[in-house]
Design a protein around this motif. Structure first.
Motif, PDB file in Angstrom:
ATOM      1  N   CYS A  76      27.369  28.144  14.040  1.00  0.00           N
ATOM      2  CA  CYS A  76      25.975  28.375  13.646  1.00  0.00           C
ATOM      3  C   CYS A  76      25.010  27.999  14.772  1.00  0.00           C
ATOM      4  CB  CYS A  76      25.641  27.581  12.377  1.00  0.00           C
ATOM      5  SG  CYS A  76      23.956  27.866  11.815  1.00  0.00           S
ATOM      6  N   ILE A 118      21.838  28.154  14.559  1.00  0.00           N
ATOM      7  CA  ILE A 118      20.586  27.627  14.040  1.00  0.00           C
ATOM      8  C   ILE A 118      20.623  26.093  13.976  1.00  0.00           C
ATOM      9  CG2 ILE A 118      19.118  27.556  11.967  1.00  0.00           C
ATOM     10  CD1 ILE A 118      19.959  30.603  11.680  1.00  0.00           C
ATOM     11  N   CYS A 119      21.751  25.532  13.555  1.00  0.00           N
ATOM     12  CA  CYS A 119      21.841  24.067  13.436  1.00  0.00           C
ATOM     13  C   CYS A 119      22.804  23.482  14.459  1.00  0.00           C
ATOM     14  CB  CYS A 119      22.292  23.687  12.033  1.00  0.00           C
ATOM     15  SG  CYS A 119      23.950  24.297  11.669  1.00  0.00           S
ATOM     16  N   ASP A 120      23.232  24.337  15.433  1.00  0.00           N
ATOM     17  CA  ASP A 120      24.213  23.858  16.403  1.00  0.00           C
ATOM     18  C   ASP A 120      25.515  23.419  15.731  1.00  0.00           C
ATOM     19  OD1 ASP A 120      24.260  24.012  19.054  1.00  0.00           O
ATOM     20  OD2 ASP A 120      22.900  22.314  19.432  1.00  0.00           O
ATOM     21  N   LYS A 139      25.943  21.918  13.065  1.00  0.00           N
ATOM     22  CA  LYS A 139      25.904  20.634  12.358  1.00  0.00           C
ATOM     23  C   LYS A 139      25.852  20.837  10.845  1.00  0.00           C
ATOM     24  CE  LYS A 139      23.770  17.878  16.003  1.00  0.00           C
ATOM     25  NZ  LYS A 139      23.261  18.923  16.930  1.00  0.00           N
ATOM     26  N   CYS A 184      23.548  23.649   8.046  1.00  0.00           N
ATOM     27  CA  CYS A 184      22.181  23.886   7.576  1.00  0.00           C
ATOM     28  C   CYS A 184      22.250  24.873   6.422  1.00  0.00           C
ATOM     29  CB  CYS A 184      21.307  24.431   8.711  1.00  0.00           C
ATOM     30  SG  CYS A 184      21.819  26.063   9.281  1.00  0.00           S
ATOM     31  N   TYR A 231      25.951  24.814   5.219  1.00  0.00           N
ATOM     32  CA  TYR A 231      26.522  23.515   5.594  1.00  0.00           C
ATOM     33  C   TYR A 231      27.982  23.594   6.016  1.00  0.00           C
ATOM     34  CZ  TYR A 231      22.055  22.166   3.887  1.00  0.00           C
ATOM     35  OH  TYR A 231      20.694  22.092   3.744  1.00  0.00           O
ATOM     36  N   LYS A 250      16.343  34.684  13.556  1.00  0.00           N
ATOM     37  CA  LYS A 250      16.142  33.862  12.359  1.00  0.00           C
ATOM     38  C   LYS A 250      15.267  34.580  11.322  1.00  0.00           C
ATOM     39  CE  LYS A 250      16.717  29.582  15.001  1.00  0.00           C
ATOM     40  NZ  LYS A 250      17.024  30.165  16.301  1.00  0.00           N
TER      41      LYS A 250
END
Ligand code: PHE
Length: 341
Positions: free
Chosen positions: A265, A267-269, A271, A273, A278, A323
């Motif tokens: 991802c 967008i959240c690297d 991590k 989101c 998630y 995005k």
């Protein structure tokens, strides 16, 4: 009276001498000031008229007036002759500031499509295009979709005529690749960008048409490792060097084995989101090794050649790059949206 007459003749002589000197707009302007200006020689003569005795006023007046007309005519004639042609077109003022030209911009989907094409062009893939109205053979049968096989329902199809399931709007650009396989011999490296249609209710997440870029590589000894490496190269080129991919087993009638590809991802690297739910991963394309039955259907010897294929939605890649989460924005042509790209 003779006094006035002399003065008029003097001015006439002076004018004749000066007239020859007028050759530019600047000298013409000097002439105008000297003779026709508010403190000019003609004005002086008119002032003199007031002192002329009544009985000769009429004659002198006529003479001065004739001189005035002569001077004015000379002036306007010269003015026209000396002014450059383009300046005197009626209604044109060349000193006015120009009108602003509002520039258009490329559609975000065009930008992303071109970027995808560029990545594959650089590693030897050629662009191929085909018709949006397709027959059953190129869209389904040649791609190993048996008649009445439930796999056809994976792609809700718009048929052109009710009841007749022969001609339809293409549901993917794999149809173009069938045409390429029929018409060229391996090695084949091609990508097929284009619009495709599926009978789905329009919402933020689905549309009845969208855009794809599908790829096909056929040669001797093409392996799954080649496929994986090509897709990793693609993901890094589009999403940046840190991008990772993972492959999950999947099913398509025309590839075996088949996989779905996720990219980490952006967008959240990775991590976690709400866009990647998630998980850190986003699904971007389908792929696999071309099923030998598909090669054979297009007249390619599957005991000699193997190949891989992949297909992605341009909207999906654009969504992740820009995005933008509502698919409908891409086809509503709202300038407030389009101007941002
Ligand atoms: N044609 C498939 C689709 O439209 C994508 C795909 C292409 C999958 C090539 C595997 C191999 O969904």
């Amino acid at each position: 009276m003779p006094k006035m007459n002399d003065k008029i003749n003097q001015l006439l002589l002076l004018f004749k001498a000066d007239a020859d000197q007028v050759g530019t707009l600047d000298t013409l302007e000097e002439f105008r000031i000297k003779y026709l200006g508010s403190k000019g020689l003609l004005k002086d003569l008119f002032n003199e008229l007031k002192t002329v005795p009544n009985e000769s006023k009429r004659d002198s007046g006529q003479q001065v007036n004739a001189l005035r007309i002569q001077l004015e005519e000379f002036y306007t004639e010269k003015k026209t002759a000396l002014t450059p042609q383009e300046n005197i077109k009626i209604g044109q003022d060349l000193t006015r500031p120009g009108q602003n030209i509002t520039k258009g911009s490329h559609h975000p989907l065009s930008l992303v499509r071109d970027e995808i094409i560029d990545v594959f062009n650089r590693i030897g893939f050629e662009v191929s295009e085909g018709p949006e109205i397709e027959d059953d053979w190129h869209n389904f049968s040649a791609l190993n979709f048996p008649k009445d096989h439930p796999a056809r329902d994976m792609q809700d199809t718009f048929f052109i005529e009710k009841g007749d399931r022969e001609i339809a709007l293409r549901t993917h650009t794999s149809s173009v690749q069938v045409r390429v396989m029929e018409n060229t011999r391996p090695p084949i490296r091609t990508i097929s960008p284009g619009r495709v249609y599926r009978n789905e209710a329009i919402s933020a997440r689905a549309h009845c048409f969208f855009h794809q870029v599908e790829g096909l590589y056929i040669d001797k000894n093409v392996s799954f490792a080649d496929l994986k490496q090509t897709l990793l190269h693609f993901a890094k080129a589009i999403f940046g060097d840190h991008a990772q991919i993972r492959l999950r087993p999947s099913y398509f009638p025309f590839t075996e084995p088949s996989a779905e590809v996720d990219v980490s991802c952006s967008i959240c690297d990775a991590k976690g989101c709400n866009v990647c739910k998630y998980s850190g991963w986003l699904e971007i394309l389908g792929c696999g090794m071309v099923d030998p039955a598909v090669l054979e259907a297009s007249g390619i010897d599957s005991s000699v050649y193997s190949g891989f294929a992949f297909g992605m939605g341009v909207e999906r890649i654009a969504q992740l790059k820009f995005k933008v989460n509502d698919l409908r924005l891409y086809s509503e042509n709202d300038l407030r949206f389009l101007k941002q790209f």
